[in-house]
Design an enzyme around this catalytic site. Structure first.
Site, PDB file in Angstrom:
ATOM      1  N   ASP A 262       0.865  -1.172   0.000  1.00  0.00           N
ATOM      2  CA  ASP A 262       0.000   0.000   0.000  1.00  0.00           C
ATOM      3  C   ASP A 262       0.914   1.238   0.000  1.00  0.00           C
ATOM      4  O   ASP A 262       2.130   1.145   0.170  1.00  0.00           O
ATOM      5  CB  ASP A 262      -0.950  -0.028   1.210  1.00  0.00           C
TER       6      ASP A 262
HETATM    7  C1  GLC Z   1      -4.276   4.035  -0.328  1.00  0.00           C
HETATM    8  C2  GLC Z   1      -5.163   2.868   0.015  1.00  0.00           C
HETATM    9  C3  GLC Z   1      -5.242   1.783  -0.985  1.00  0.00           C
HETATM   10  C4  GLC Z   1      -5.014   2.285  -2.386  1.00  0.00           C
HETATM   11  C5  GLC Z   1      -3.652   2.950  -2.425  1.00  0.00           C
HETATM   12  C6  GLC Z   1      -3.256   3.447  -3.792  1.00  0.00           C
HETATM   13  O1  GLC Z   1      -3.734   4.693   0.717  1.00  0.00           O
HETATM   14  O2  GLC Z   1      -5.092   2.370   1.318  1.00  0.00           O
HETATM   15  O3  GLC Z   1      -6.466   1.143  -0.862  1.00  0.00           O
HETATM   16  O4  GLC Z   1      -5.120   1.258  -3.297  1.00  0.00           O
HETATM   17  O5  GLC Z   1      -3.563   4.013  -1.501  1.00  0.00           O
HETATM   18  O6  GLC Z   1      -3.972   4.554  -4.166  1.00  0.00           O
END
Ligand code: GLC
Length: 737
Positions: A262
């Site tokens: 993440d």
């Molecule tokens: C975020 C989220 C995740 C997402 C990622 C990319 O902080 O927790 O669900 O896919 O960023 O945007």
């Protein structure tokens, strides 16, 4: 490309070139139309890394932007390995479907698979190769903002949707499908006290029983990517959790795909107090078999020194690079680096009529009728309606991940005017959606895009206008709810309610004495109090592109309600988490032989939720016969057929979601009081009776015992079949082993 050629390619790469493949940057590095989904700090990355990065996320500029970028990238690239384009396409690309918590209420995974196919069609035409979806996190806490992205509180039901989404997205991997990344592994939905990014505590057994099944369902459906979650499990952050990712996910479950972190999660291992510095963070993540580093410089800058100093083995890097190359190859990028990106097709398919119709159908199956006193609904077409509230005339009904996909989205006012005739509809806003927008500074949305906060006098004026409007009508249709920034990521709330200034409007309108139909637009179950005095309550969630058209059809009975809640509504904040599949207690409030005091209950609130899992009204009514079992004993080699007859006893045709629950009465670990084990959506005409059958096998009775072994135990089982987790017929059978 043939696998041996791909191997040759991998073997030809220098260590530096391999490391590039493991870096993922966001669109802002390419001056592109990025959607911000995390803190925008400087990453500290060399231009060479930007020029050679293996993947990029959240470039939503459309096919042309992706084609141009890929072209420029490949022109500069020595090895001509195409860049992988990923994005958060959660519940729609150009067509916004209802939020996952809403489509969770359809109990219709087949329809949801179609939805994912459509999403893939639009996203692939716009140049994306994969999506960070579905979110498989089970949720029981309405304080958490990301309830909106979950399918609710039940492992079995969530697993059905998650598998359907993966199948729909990936299909046969042809160019109008995309790779799926299930997230956030694991336990992210159980953050302590519902606070975003908080740690969670759980026994391993509970993780296997409650939180893992939807992820296992995704893997079983062939999901290509997994994103570890931000939280800790047992004190260990998931992104550096070797036991979770290497031992369980890869070795036990056989997952061979790509693990993508993440947003900046590797670097956050330092803030967790789990790694001393970026070098240690990179090593921990690599040792946990995390392949791709999203938006930090940990892998970019630290992997080579770690290998040179012997702390990491180059084989670990090779394995990770192999996994990303394999995915690129499976997507056909070596043959066609632009893949599905197609400016003409993009125009044709994005938000086309067919997709919008599907969005409307799914919305109609997602919107839940929670209360309907004196059958105030359906509305008669000749009634005079006062349409009041901040959600009465807005097209911002898509929620967190697609707030601006509002092109051609009709407002409730647009739709009601068509249905009831303009002359029968009076409108007043009544109050703004947000009372105070100052907390949203720094939320990535320019505060100017929010409506201005207004003074107390102005608010009073709006309420008075609404009161005057209401006086002219037969029925008040009141549309209230959360702003899209009040739910979603980083939007935990201690008071999951309709904002108080909107409740004040409701109370003032109540004094007028006209019937009120309340429609709520929100991303989480609400605690409701004053609202319960309304004659009807409809949970519309964030219903997406076709939302208000579907809602209007339902209000006037051009379609009947069929949705059933996939997450319980608490009676009070202090009851949270409240969910149907709770464990049996030694002092059950209803059935204990103890006297009234020392029981598992509150002294100021009932134990039951306000609206339970599986609950939802229809314009018609269904009567259930008693359950008939083909046998009262089951062995591992036989099955029991449980049959039940359901009669539509109301005036209208309708769909009933028939639910099967089982309770293992005695086992070596305490079992939940009830567990969903099956369901069927059945269309039953007025006055018609239909028989529904469920097959019960030993497999359905298995659970994780204290040794985390998935097994069944002999003994008695209660079976419940009914219209919700609290309304059912009951029978008993025995498992003999
Ligand atoms: C975020 C989220 C995740 C997402 C990622 C990319 O902080 O927790 O669900 O896919 O960023 O945007």
């Amino acid at each position: 490309m043939k696998e041996n050629k791909l191997r040759e390619l991998l073997n030809s790469l220098s260590l530096q070139e391999k490391v590039y493949q493991l870096v993922q940057l966001s669109g802002d590095f390419f001056n592109n139309n990025e959607v911000v989904t995390g803190p925008l700090q400087k990453v500290g990355i060399d231009q060479n890394v930007v020029d050679n990065t293996g993947s990029v996320f959240n470039i939503f500029g459309g096919a042309k932007a992706v084609i141009d970028l890929q072209k420029k990238y490949l022109e500069k690239s020595k090895n001509k390995i195409p860049m992988l384009f990923l994005g958060d396409v959660i519940y729609g690309y150009a067509t916004s479907f209802p939020i996952p918590l809403a489509y969770g209420c359809t109990w219709n995974p087949l329809l949801i698979e179609k939805m994912a196919e459509v999403i893939a069609k639009e996203a692939s035409a716009a140049g994306l190769h994969g999506t960070f979806a579905p979110m498989a996190d089970l949720v029981r806490d309405p304080r958490w903002g990301r309830c909106l992205e979950s399918n609710g509180e039940d492992p079995y039901l969530n697993s059905q949707y998650v598998a359907a989404m993966v199948r729909g997205f990936q299909g046969d991997f042809s160019d109008d499908h995309i790779a799926s990344c299930v997230k956030h592994f694991a336990g992210y939905g159980a953050g302590i006290a519902g606070r975003e990014y908080n740690g969670m505590e759980s026994s391993m057994r509970n993780l296997y029983e409650v939180h893992f099944p939807p992820f296992q369902a995704a893997i079983k459906a062939g999901c290509e990517m997994v994103m570890p979650s931000f939280n800790t499990i047992n004190g260990v952050p998931c992104t550096g959790n070797k036991h979770l990712l290497k031992n369980i996910l890869r070795e036990q479950w056989g997952f061979q795909g790509l693990i993508v972190t993440d947003y900046s999660a590797i670097q956050e291992l330092i803030d967790h107090g789990f790694a001393e510095d970026k070098s240690e963070a990179a090593k921990l993540a690599m040792d946990a078999t995390v392949d791709v580093d999203m938006r930090t410089n940990c892998y970019a800058n630290e992997l080579i020194p770690l290998i040179e100093s012997g702390q990491l083995d180059e084989k670990q890097i090779d394995d990770a690079v192999w996994r990303i190359l394999k995915l690129k190859n499976k997507l056909g990028l070596f043959e066609n680096p632009y893949r599905g990106a197609d400016v003409i097709k993009e125009k044709e398919v994005c938000a086309c009529q067919k997709h919008r119709e599907l969005a409307k159908d799914i919305a109609a199956e997602s919107i839940v009728l929670l209360q309907n006193r004196n059958s105030i609904l359906p509305l008669q077409k000749n009634l005079k309606i006062s349409l009041i509230g901040p959600y009465a005339d807005t097209n911002m009904i898509n929620g967190f991940w697609a707030p601006f996909a509002t092109k051609d989205v009709k407002t409730l006012k647009d739709c009601i005017e068509v249905k009831a005739g303009k002359e029968n509809v009076y409108y007043a806003m009544g109050c703004p959606l947000l009372n105070d927008n100052s907390i949203y500074k720094g939320f990535g949305v320019p505060v100017e895009q929010l409506e201005e906060s207004i003074s107390i006098d102005e608010r009073e004026h709006l309420i008075q206008e609404a009161e005057k409007t209401a006086l002219k009508s037969d029925v008040i249709l009141l549309a209230l709810g959360e702003h899209h920034l009040e739910s979603g990521e980083a939007a935990s709330r201690t008071q999951p309610t309709i904002p108080p200034h909107q409740v004040e409007l409701l109370q003032r309108l109540k004094q007028i004495g006209k019937p009120i139909v309340l429609v709520m637009f929100n991303g989480r179950p609400f605690v409701l109090n004053e609202e319960l005095a309304c004659d009807a309550i409809i949970e519309a969630w964030f219903p997406g592109t076709g939302g208000c058209e579907a809602l209007t059809d339902l209000l006037y009975n051009d379609r009947n309600f069929s949705a059933k809640l996939s997450m319980s509504f608490p009676r009070a904040v202090g009851q949270i988490p409240v969910y149907y599949n709770e464990l049996s207690t030694g002092r059950p409030a209803q059935t204990s032989t103890h006297n009234g005091r020392f029981l598992s209950k509150y002294i100021d609130c009932e134990n039951t939720p306000l609206f339970e899992f599986g609950f939802g009204l229809s314009y018609t009514s269904f009567d259930y016969s008693s359950i008939h079992l083909s046998s009262h004993t089951l062995t591992p080699d036989t099955s029991i057929t449980a049959s039940i007859c359901i009669k539509n006893t109301g005036k209208y045709d309708g769909v009933e979601v028939v639910q099967l629950y089982i309770h293992d009465i005695v086992a070596s670990v305490t079992r939940p009081v009830k567990e969903l084990k099956g369901f069927q959506r059945v269309f039953i005409k007025a006055n018609e009776t239909k028989e529904v059958q469920f097959e019960i096998t030993e497999e359905l009775l298995k659970f994780y015992n204290n040794d985390i072994c998935f097994t069944s135990e002999k003994g008695d089982f209660d079976i419940y079949i009914g219209s919700s987790s609290m309304s059912y017929e009951k029978e008993r059978f025995k498992l003999i082993k």
